[in-house]
Design an enzyme around this catalytic site. Structure first.
Site, PDB file in Angstrom:
ATOM      1  CG  ASP A 138      -1.406   1.158   1.049  1.00  0.00           C
ATOM      2  OD1 ASP A 138      -2.852   1.604   0.050  1.00  0.00           O
ATOM      3  OD2 ASP A 138      -2.973   0.999   2.205  1.00  0.00           O
ATOM      4  CE  LYS A 151      -5.122  -0.554  -0.398  1.00  0.00           C
ATOM      5  NZ  LYS A 151      -5.727   0.050   1.295  1.00  0.00           N
ATOM      6  CB  VAL A 178      -9.861  -5.421  -0.123  1.00  0.00           C
ATOM      7  CG1 VAL A 178     -10.193  -4.480  -0.730  1.00  0.00           C
ATOM      8  CG2 VAL A 178      -7.619  -5.266   0.133  1.00  0.00           C
TER       9      VAL A 178
HETATM   10  P1  IMP Z   1       1.859  -0.116   4.133  1.00  0.00           P
HETATM   11  O1  IMP Z   1       2.720  -0.458   4.599  1.00  0.00           O
HETATM   12  O2  IMP Z   1       0.998   1.073   3.921  1.00  0.00           O
HETATM   13  O3  IMP Z   1       2.536  -0.538   2.233  1.00  0.00           O
HETATM   14  O4  IMP Z   1       0.948  -0.956   4.020  1.00  0.00           O
HETATM   15  C1  IMP Z   1       0.811  -2.714   4.384  1.00  0.00           C
HETATM   16  C2  IMP Z   1       0.444  -2.382   5.931  1.00  0.00           C
HETATM   17  O5  IMP Z   1      -0.898  -1.772   6.217  1.00  0.00           O
HETATM   18  C3  IMP Z   1       0.364  -4.366   4.977  1.00  0.00           C
HETATM   19  O6  IMP Z   1       0.934  -5.590   5.515  1.00  0.00           O
HETATM   20  C4  IMP Z   1      -1.543  -4.068   5.955  1.00  0.00           C
HETATM   21  O7  IMP Z   1      -1.524  -5.519   7.321  1.00  0.00           O
HETATM   22  C5  IMP Z   1      -2.070  -3.297   6.165  1.00  0.00           C
HETATM   23  N1  IMP Z   1      -2.675  -2.820   4.776  1.00  0.00           N
HETATM   24  C6  IMP Z   1      -2.433  -1.785   3.882  1.00  0.00           C
HETATM   25  N2  IMP Z   1      -4.083  -1.697   3.235  1.00  0.00           N
HETATM   26  C7  IMP Z   1      -4.391  -2.738   3.615  1.00  0.00           C
HETATM   27  C8  IMP Z   1      -6.237  -2.915   2.935  1.00  0.00           C
HETATM   28  O8  IMP Z   1      -6.642  -2.707   2.318  1.00  0.00           O
HETATM   29  N3  IMP Z   1      -6.245  -3.617   4.194  1.00  0.00           N
HETATM   30  C9  IMP Z   1      -5.906  -4.063   5.571  1.00  0.00           C
HETATM   31  N4  IMP Z   1      -4.871  -4.222   5.989  1.00  0.00           N
HETATM   32  C10 IMP Z   1      -4.329  -3.043   4.850  1.00  0.00           C
END
Ligand code: IMP
Ligand code: MG
Length: 196
Positions: free
Chosen positions: A115, A143, A165
């Site tokens: 994300d 995403k 999601v």
């Molecule tokens: P990032 O550090 O923002 O890339 O996000 C990674 C972590 O955030 C993932 O390993 C998920 O645990 C959580 N996350 C990000 N987007 C979602 C979502 O749409 N649903 C549930 N968990 C999410």
């Protein structure tokens, strides 16, 4: 729980088929990497190590490893992403110890979703510090968003729109990880501001 579902984005069958493809592709790459060192991928258990990022990657990793017919070991990493405004992650912190002994080995980082990029850039950085022979990242979902931090995955299960999601390991406020498909929810109400 079922009545909270808005729509199913990725079904059980789609997940099963794609995870099998990812497992095959990864195993072939890793077997080739091990063979090119003159070792036997079915005999040398210390060459390949998988790093699932807990807790979200738990279900994906459990299915993925059963599609990987090579010798490998597993060392879980726990990262908590902090939910900022609504459901946007605002930071990622390592919890507990980071696995040691990755130097010279082929490492595969496994996460549920890419994300903002914060989680994976942290885990990739900590992995690289140990000078592994190679590093690959596989994520079930990616995403389509502008990343706050640079992070890339060599293997991506599905590209999805910028929607929150749950299911198949992904949670909202701690719940829904046990849903067998990837879904969106009808309403999102955060009960507290604890780490996700
Ligand atoms: P990032 O550090 O923002 O890339 O996000 C990674 C972590 O955030 C993932 O390993 C998920 O645990 C959580 N996350 C990000 N987007 C979602 C979502 O749409 N649903 C549930 N968990 C999410
Ligand atoms: Mg996570």
């Amino acid at each position: 729980m079922r009545e909270d579902i808005d729509r199913v984005l990725i079904s059980r069958d789609e997940l099963r088929a794609r995870v099998a493809q990812l497992g095959r592709a990864l195993s072939e790459e890793l077997a080739e990497a091990v063979r090119s060192e003159g070792a036997d991928p079915e005999a040398h258990g210390d060459r390949v190590v998988l790093l699932p990022v807990m807790t979200g990657a738990m279900v994906f990793a459990a299915d993925l490893i059963r599609e990987m017919p090579i010798k490998l070991s597993i060392a879980a990493v726990t990262v908590s992403s902090y939910v900022g405004e609504s459901t946007r992650s605002a930071g990622a912190d390592l919890e507990g110890l980071f696995p040691k002994g990755l130097g010279g080995r082929h490492v595969v980082i496994i996460d549920d979703i890419l994300d903002s990029g914060r989680t994976l850039s942290l885990v990739q950085r900590l992995t690289q510090q140990q000078q592994p022979a190679s590093v690959r990242t596989v994520v079930l979902l990616s995403k389509r968003v502008e990343r706050a931090e640079h992070a890339e995955a060599e293997h991506i299960g599905f590209e999805i729109p910028d929607e929150f999601v749950v299911g198949y390991g992904l949670d909202f406020d701690g719940s829904y990880r046990n849903l067998p498909e990837i879904v969106t929810l009808r309403r999102l109400e955060v009960s507290d501001a604890e780490p996700a």
